[in-house]
Design a protein around this motif. Sequence first.
Motif, short mmCIF file in Angstrom:
data_model
loop_
_atom_site.label_atom_id
_atom_site.label_comp_id
_atom_site.label_asym_id
_atom_site.label_seq_id
_atom_site.Cartn_x
_atom_site.Cartn_y
_atom_site.Cartn_z
N TYR A 92 16.01 46.43 2.99
CA TYR A 92 14.73 47.05 3.34
C TYR A 92 14.88 48.57 3.37
O TYR A 92 15.91 49.10 3.80
N LYS A 93 13.83 49.26 2.95
CA LYS A 93 13.88 50.72 2.85
C LYS A 93 13.85 51.39 4.22
O LYS A 93 14.54 52.38 4.47
N TYR A 94 13.03 50.84 5.12
CA TYR A 94 12.80 51.49 6.42
C TYR A 94 13.32 50.62 7.56
O TYR A 94 12.97 49.44 7.67
N ILE A 95 14.13 51.21 8.41
CA ILE A 95 14.70 50.52 9.58
C ILE A 95 14.41 51.36 10.82
O ILE A 95 14.70 52.56 10.85
N GLN A 96 13.82 50.71 11.84
CA GLN A 96 13.52 51.41 13.09
C GLN A 96 14.20 50.70 14.26
O GLN A 96 13.86 49.55 14.56
N PRO A 97 15.16 51.35 14.93
CA PRO A 97 15.74 50.72 16.13
C PRO A 97 14.77 50.77 17.30
O PRO A 97 13.99 51.73 17.45
N VAL A 98 14.83 49.74 18.13
CA VAL A 98 14.10 49.67 19.40
C VAL A 98 15.04 49.02 20.41
O VAL A 98 16.13 48.58 20.05
N HIS A 99 14.60 48.94 21.67
CA HIS A 99 15.58 48.50 22.67
C HIS A 99 15.78 46.99 22.72
O HIS A 99 16.81 46.52 23.20
N GLN A 100 14.82 46.20 22.23
CA GLN A 100 15.02 44.75 22.13
C GLN A 100 13.88 44.15 21.32
O GLN A 100 12.99 44.85 20.86
N GLY A 101 13.92 42.82 21.13
CA GLY A 101 12.98 42.16 20.25
C GLY A 101 11.53 42.29 20.68
O GLY A 101 10.64 42.51 19.84
N ARG A 102 11.26 42.13 21.97
CA ARG A 102 9.86 42.22 22.39
C ARG A 102 9.31 43.63 22.24
O ARG A 102 8.11 43.82 22.08
N ALA A 103 10.19 44.63 22.26
CA ALA A 103 9.77 46.00 21.97
C ALA A 103 9.35 46.12 20.51
O ALA A 103 8.37 46.81 20.18
N ALA A 104 10.09 45.45 19.62
CA ALA A 104 9.72 45.45 18.20
C ALA A 104 8.33 44.85 18.01
O ALA A 104 7.51 45.37 17.23
N GLU A 105 8.05 43.77 18.73
CA GLU A 105 6.73 43.14 18.64
C GLU A 105 5.65 44.04 19.23
O GLU A 105 4.54 44.15 18.67
N LYS A 106 5.96 44.70 20.31
CA LYS A 106 4.98 45.61 20.94
C LYS A 106 4.63 46.77 20.03
O LYS A 106 3.48 47.22 19.99
N VAL A 107 5.61 47.25 19.27
CA VAL A 107 5.38 48.37 18.35
C VAL A 107 4.61 47.91 17.11
O VAL A 107 3.66 48.57 16.66
N LEU A 108 5.01 46.77 16.53
CA LEU A 108 4.46 46.34 15.24
C LEU A 108 3.16 45.57 15.32
O LEU A 108 2.22 45.84 14.56
N PHE A 109 3.07 44.60 16.23
CA PHE A 109 1.95 43.66 16.20
C PHE A 109 0.57 44.30 16.35
O PHE A 109 -0.37 43.90 15.65
N PRO A 110 0.39 45.30 17.23
CA PRO A 110 -0.95 45.89 17.34
C PRO A 110 -1.40 46.59 16.06
O PRO A 110 -2.60 46.87 15.90
N LEU A 111 -0.49 46.88 15.15
CA LEU A 111 -0.85 47.49 13.87
C LEU A 111 -1.39 46.46 12.89
O LEU A 111 -1.98 46.82 11.87
#
Length: 461
Positions: A92-111
Amino acid sequence: MTIKYVPEPFRIKMVERIKMLTREERIEKIKEAKYNLFNLKAEDVYIDLLTDSGTNAMSDYQWAGIMRGDEAYAGGRSYFNLVENAQEIFGYKYIQPVHQGRAAEKVLFPLMLTEGKIAISNMFFDTTRAHVELAGARAVDCVVKEAGNPSVRAPFKGNMDVERLEKIINEHGKEKVGLIVMTITNNSAGGQPVSVKNIREVSAIAKKYGIPLCIDAARYAENAYFIKQREEEFKNKSIKEIIKEVFSYADAFTMSAKKDAIVNMGGLIGIKESAELYQKIKANTICFEGFTTYGGLSGRELESLAIGLTEGLDENYLRYRIGQIEYLASILDDHGIAYQAPVGGHGLFIDAQAMFPHIPYNEFPGQALAIELYIEAGIRSCDIGSYMLGNDPDTKEQLKSEFEFTRLAIPRRVYTQAHFDIMADALIEIKKRAASVNGYRITWEPPVLRHFQASLEPINK
């Protein structure tokens, strides 16, 4: 017949002392915890199988990496080490670290999800379902039918029901479907794997209707190992080659790196190629997690995660990892104790409804077995059933889960064969007195993710 235990592909260089309470002490402790195993103090637990998330033992290389971690606020070396390693593994071209899985969902899902939309998955886990609902959407499960029968030994019981998926899309209208999520392995279905063939088929449907496909990648390495063992096309492929193939069919992924990357904290978002979506993710990351190049993690955590991503792909390690669970399952087979078969990647999901046929779903047989395991041997596990599933977000009525499991989630590189023997002995003893075990009622619950905080009491009949 009990199978041979797979020897550990490592040596132990450090130990942590644990204590074991008496049975009487454990009865008092679980009562004080209001019969919620999340409320127990960790020091009062002998074998902790509550989760395999962040409970792993890191390697000497990872601990050395912690000493090398770059703690710069912006543009630290450890960030670039992580991104380059993840890009190479996932493609994948773009990788964004976050502090855990639910943070990834919080960042991505509302988009991708808003009021009135739905998200469809082979099966949502609790926190993923919650983030779908917090975005205003509704979560729809679409796992294959054979997953509903624990005794059926199908090779890929985590698969999406492709025919039903397309039917759901047409019933709701493609414009109402904000996201399709493939969870690998399928945690709620018992840690069951998903085949490449199934992922291809789901990807084709997603493209047909113009719906983004996201992989919930918490246990991607274990899933790749099952593919190598069970899918003929990939028996001669490396774990890394299989992973590249799997992720090539999706548009994005979220990951709790606290599982297959063998770390205690960390998560990732991957975007295959959409620069526009990545810019929105960076904006949300800055709001929720901190600056983009640390994403809620210290430099030392970024460094250990970069190393753990590679260590988790080692085939000898994966053979041992799955082998531990197969060893435990073989003992249970000898004593007629039912579980979601064949074994899942990260744990054993005991069929609590089969153990306690007299306990109805709304008295939570999975939670009852988890409590009995703690009383019997100081083992902490968790319900994966109606208690975890919770109430309908619209009607507020108790939902009935497709399964009533008690999950024994196995931390990576932590427990020995003797510990697994204790797990088996405890389940065997509970089965002997199963008819005398009663269910539980909830006396207090929060509106979201209730099983983390709810209070319960036994139902005396």
